[in-house]
Design a protein around this motif. Sequence first.
Motif, mmCIF file in Angstrom:
data_model
loop_
_atom_site.group_PDB
_atom_site.id
_atom_site.type_symbol
_atom_site.label_atom_id
_atom_site.label_comp_id
_atom_site.label_asym_id
_atom_site.label_seq_id
_atom_site.Cartn_x
_atom_site.Cartn_y
_atom_site.Cartn_z
ATOM 1 N N PRO A 205 26.726 56.833 52.497
ATOM 2 C CA PRO A 205 25.730 55.914 53.072
ATOM 3 C C PRO A 205 24.698 55.502 52.023
ATOM 4 C CG PRO A 205 25.226 58.147 53.723
ATOM 5 C CD PRO A 205 26.517 58.213 52.955
ATOM 6 N N SER A 206 25.197 54.841 50.995
ATOM 7 C CA SER A 206 24.348 54.348 49.919
ATOM 8 C C SER A 206 24.081 52.871 50.139
ATOM 9 C CB SER A 206 25.047 54.570 48.575
ATOM 10 O OG SER A 206 25.087 55.939 48.261
ATOM 11 N N ASN A 207 23.174 52.337 49.358
ATOM 12 C CA ASN A 207 22.866 50.907 49.463
ATOM 13 C C ASN A 207 24.127 50.106 49.080
ATOM 14 O OD1 ASN A 207 22.026 48.233 48.694
ATOM 15 N ND2 ASN A 207 19.923 48.987 48.675
ATOM 16 N N SER A 211 24.141 49.938 45.152
ATOM 17 C CA SER A 211 24.770 51.188 44.692
ATOM 18 C C SER A 211 26.291 51.165 44.798
ATOM 19 C CB SER A 211 24.242 52.379 45.496
ATOM 20 O OG SER A 211 22.877 52.573 45.241
ATOM 21 N N PRO A 237 24.778 53.075 56.228
ATOM 22 C CA PRO A 237 23.409 53.431 55.837
ATOM 23 C C PRO A 237 22.361 52.852 56.795
ATOM 24 C CG PRO A 237 24.153 51.572 54.534
ATOM 25 C CD PRO A 237 25.287 51.919 55.464
ATOM 26 N N ILE A 244 17.184 54.008 56.246
ATOM 27 C CA ILE A 244 16.372 55.236 56.284
ATOM 28 C C ILE A 244 15.346 55.214 55.157
ATOM 29 C CG2 ILE A 244 16.462 57.785 56.216
ATOM 30 C CD1 ILE A 244 17.940 56.289 58.542
ATOM 31 N N THR A 248 17.422 48.555 51.406
ATOM 32 C CA THR A 248 18.664 48.000 51.987
ATOM 33 C C THR A 248 18.351 46.944 53.044
ATOM 34 O OG1 THR A 248 19.762 50.115 51.614
ATOM 35 C CG2 THR A 248 20.861 48.568 53.086
ATOM 36 N N THR A 297 23.992 60.497 62.303
ATOM 37 C CA THR A 297 24.165 60.298 60.841
ATOM 38 C C THR A 297 22.877 60.498 60.052
ATOM 39 O OG1 THR A 297 23.741 57.922 60.912
ATOM 40 C CG2 THR A 297 26.033 58.611 61.217
ATOM 41 N N MET A 299 20.479 62.546 58.077
ATOM 42 C CA MET A 299 20.554 63.838 57.386
ATOM 43 C C MET A 299 19.151 64.294 56.996
ATOM 44 S SD MET A 299 23.835 62.999 54.963
ATOM 45 C CE MET A 299 23.364 61.300 54.670
HETATM 46 P P1 GDP Z 1 19.078 55.052 46.193
HETATM 47 O O1 GDP Z 1 19.791 54.956 44.881
HETATM 48 O O2 GDP Z 1 18.008 56.067 46.224
HETATM 49 O O3 GDP Z 1 18.694 53.729 46.773
HETATM 50 O O4 GDP Z 1 20.134 55.676 47.139
HETATM 51 P P2 GDP Z 1 21.448 55.174 47.805
HETATM 52 O O5 GDP Z 1 21.867 53.818 47.374
HETATM 53 O O6 GDP Z 1 22.440 56.285 47.719
HETATM 54 O O7 GDP Z 1 20.988 55.149 49.310
HETATM 55 C C1 GDP Z 1 20.074 54.338 49.930
HETATM 56 C C2 GDP Z 1 20.607 54.157 51.343
HETATM 57 O O8 GDP Z 1 20.846 55.433 51.915
HETATM 58 C C3 GDP Z 1 19.671 53.432 52.278
HETATM 59 O O9 GDP Z 1 20.359 52.304 52.760
HETATM 60 C C4 GDP Z 1 19.439 54.429 53.409
HETATM 61 O O10 GDP Z 1 19.450 53.812 54.678
HETATM 62 C C5 GDP Z 1 20.615 55.355 53.297
HETATM 63 N N1 GDP Z 1 20.306 56.684 53.800
HETATM 64 C C6 GDP Z 1 19.388 57.531 53.284
HETATM 65 N N2 GDP Z 1 19.345 58.656 54.030
HETATM 66 C C7 GDP Z 1 20.262 58.499 55.027
HETATM 67 C C8 GDP Z 1 20.671 59.320 56.122
HETATM 68 O O11 GDP Z 1 20.192 60.434 56.333
HETATM 69 N N3 GDP Z 1 21.642 58.819 56.954
HETATM 70 C C9 GDP Z 1 22.193 57.576 56.762
HETATM 71 N N4 GDP Z 1 23.130 57.148 57.620
HETATM 72 N N5 GDP Z 1 21.814 56.772 55.739
HETATM 73 C C10 GDP Z 1 20.856 57.230 54.886
#
Ligand code: GDP
Length: 339
Positions: A205-207, A211, A237, A244, A248, A297, A299
């Motif tokens: 669940p990354s951007n 990402s 996500p 979260i 995004t 979902t 966390m």
């Molecule tokens: P960044 O590099 O810090 O931006 O991290 P990522 O790209 O891995 O993740 C950002 C995304 O993770 C955002 O869209 C959040 O909504 C999502 N996200 C963060 N924590 C959670 C969670 O606990 N559950 C879900 N489903 N999504 C999450």
Amino acid sequence: MNGRSQFVPTEGRVVALCGGVGGAKLAVGLQHVLGERLTVVVNVADDFEHLGLHISPDLDTVLYTLAGLSDPQRGWGRSDETWNFMDALKQIGGETWFLLGDRDMAMHVERTRRRLSGESLTAICIDIARQLGIRSAVLPVTNDKLSTMVDSTEGELEFQRYFVGRRCEPVVKQIRFSGAQDACLSEEVVASLDAEDLHLIIICPSNPYLSVDPILAVPGMAEKLRATSVPVVAISPIIGGQAIKGPTRKIMDELGLEPSNAEISRHYAGLLDGLVIDITDAAGAGDLGVDVHPVPTLMTDLQSKITLAEHALAFGDSLRATHKRRIRPLRSEAHHDKT
Ligand code: GDP
């Protein structure tokens, strides 16, 4: 907690595509269940050179998180961090817009030294993961230079200038991945995706735009996801129309995209067999064009990370059991261009 997983996945290896903080949270749960059977393939398009150092923000977030060293509040960087270097840098008029903690500096200095001596980013990452006692494999998606460029109302910005320097305030018009056409998947990433005992591919669940898309932009990656005989499962996500953390939702608004699971499914169309969505979104989800698995979902602690990992793995198992060879429609063109 240091709880054991109750779920015993059937067998085989799992590859997880991952960005920074959001993805790393799930990676912790997956590592807990799978240990060395997990390979985390990490975005490197946020990497940049700063103060003469090679900085890999997403790789470091994943490494620190899997090693249990990350700062739980910030999500990035190390816990028990001190900031003497930054203070001293400020005192002598250096650039302080990008924070580098004292402990964190060891990573950047050592990685830069090893790169300058000719080692690949992958080799360095594998060795440092081993030194940190990480059981799963952590692999940069490529050893080549790949850079996210954000075309915005303030012109084209390098990713960290947009993300950290301007705190994601400029309106995004388009995102491109400089260097992607000439980048190659690393040998290790190819081997992980071609492994005979590969069981499941997970998109964390990354951007999706900042990402996951740069991972998919490396030639061969999207093709491998389309052609693989194992299920591909993403975890949304978006919960209740919101992200979260991070930009995004803001980026989706700016690109004219609806912040919904339908949009996430559409974004990954042709690559996915299943989408894990939040249980609170189940009622209004409608037909998302792929199998949907509604579970909690969000966390918040180790247990919720493990539980979500178990759900994703069990969902993957169920798709393996029910799916014949999939016929995947081609992924529709990404709607990044707002101009
Ligand atoms: P960044 O590099 O810090 O931006 O991290 P990522 O790209 O891995 O993740 C950002 C995304 O993770 C955002 O869209 C959040 O909504 C999502 N996200 C963060 N924590 C959670 C969670 O606990 N559950 C879900 N489903 N999504 C999450």
